[in-house]
Write a protein that holds these residues in place. Structure first.
Motif: not given
Length: 230
Positions: A176-180, A194-202, A213-219
């Motif tokens: 939960x403390x990791x950003x992927x 699904x692994x409980x991480x935050x996610x940013x989609x490039x 279920x959207x990623x936490x951010x998309x850039x």
């Protein structure tokens, strides 16, 4: 929304996140065919034919499902199968693979990749988390990473949550403390969620998000990722 206060570590995908992979693979396949040209011309011709080579790769994947997490093993088996099918010396497999693999490491980083790695590395411990077979030391960026988790070595590929959890454990923090951060909507962003991480989609291609279920951010690129985390 991304909660930057929660982030204690970052995991990064490699192929198509830090560099475009398909131009690299195309060059590596061309080098492979050149290496085989004089030693095994029939196999070289087979592998140089895009349609025939694609069929061969599909057959190899189907015949060796236990190697689905190991792209190096699949590439070796693809070369071996081509040589055997053409009645040529399968003893050439290792040398041919070495030529292919060396070229596969000659990636062309995205213009913003080094600046992004420098930005991230002074703020967080970083782990490479990849289904591919890139060698960070040969590429020249190994110093930015505190850990490296590959599907080939771990034995399980993204989006399985176990490989994400292994990366978090290697960095010494809870998931939960990791950003992927990665380019693949399913393997990277959806897998990290699904692994409980935050996610940013490039999302360089401006593709539509394919999951609930959207990623936490998309850039759109790594520069915007850094701006998001600044």
């Amino acid at each position: 929304m991304l909660d930057t206060q929660r982030i204690r570590a970052v995991t990064l995908d490699l192929d198509d996140t830090l560099w475009p992979i398909w131009p690299t693979i195309a060059r590596a396949r061309a080098v492979l065919c050149t290496w085989l040209q004089d030693k095994a011309p029939a196999a070289a011709a087979l592998l140089a034919d895009p349609e025939a080579a694609a069929v061969l790769r599909s057959e190899v994947v189907q015949a060796h499902p236990h190697l689905s997490h190991d792209l190096s093993a699949l590439a070796r088996e693809n070369i071996r199968t081509a040589l055997r099918r053409c009645g040529e010396d399968t003893g050439l497999t290792s040398g041919a693979f070495d030529a292919f693999f060396a070229e596969r490491q000659r990636v062309q980083l995205y213009d913003d990749a080094i600046a992004a790695l420098e930005f991230l590395a002074v703020r967080y411990p970083i782990a490479a988390l990849s289904n591919g077979n890139a060698n960070l030391d040969l590429i020249g960026i190994g110093a930015y990473f505190q850990a490296r988790i590959s599907a080939r070595e771990f034995g399980i590929a993204k989006p399985d949550p176990r490989i994400f959890h292994a990366a978090a454990e290697a960095l010494g923090v809870p998931a939960g403390s990791v950003l992927h951060v990665g380019d693949d909507a399913t393997l990277d962003a959806h897998g990290a969620l699904g692994a409980g991480m935050q996610a940013v989609w490039i999302n360089r291609a401006e593709a539509a998000w394919p999951h609930d279920g959207e990623p936490h951010a998309t850039v759109p690129d790594l520069t915007e990722l850094c701006r998001l985390l600044a």
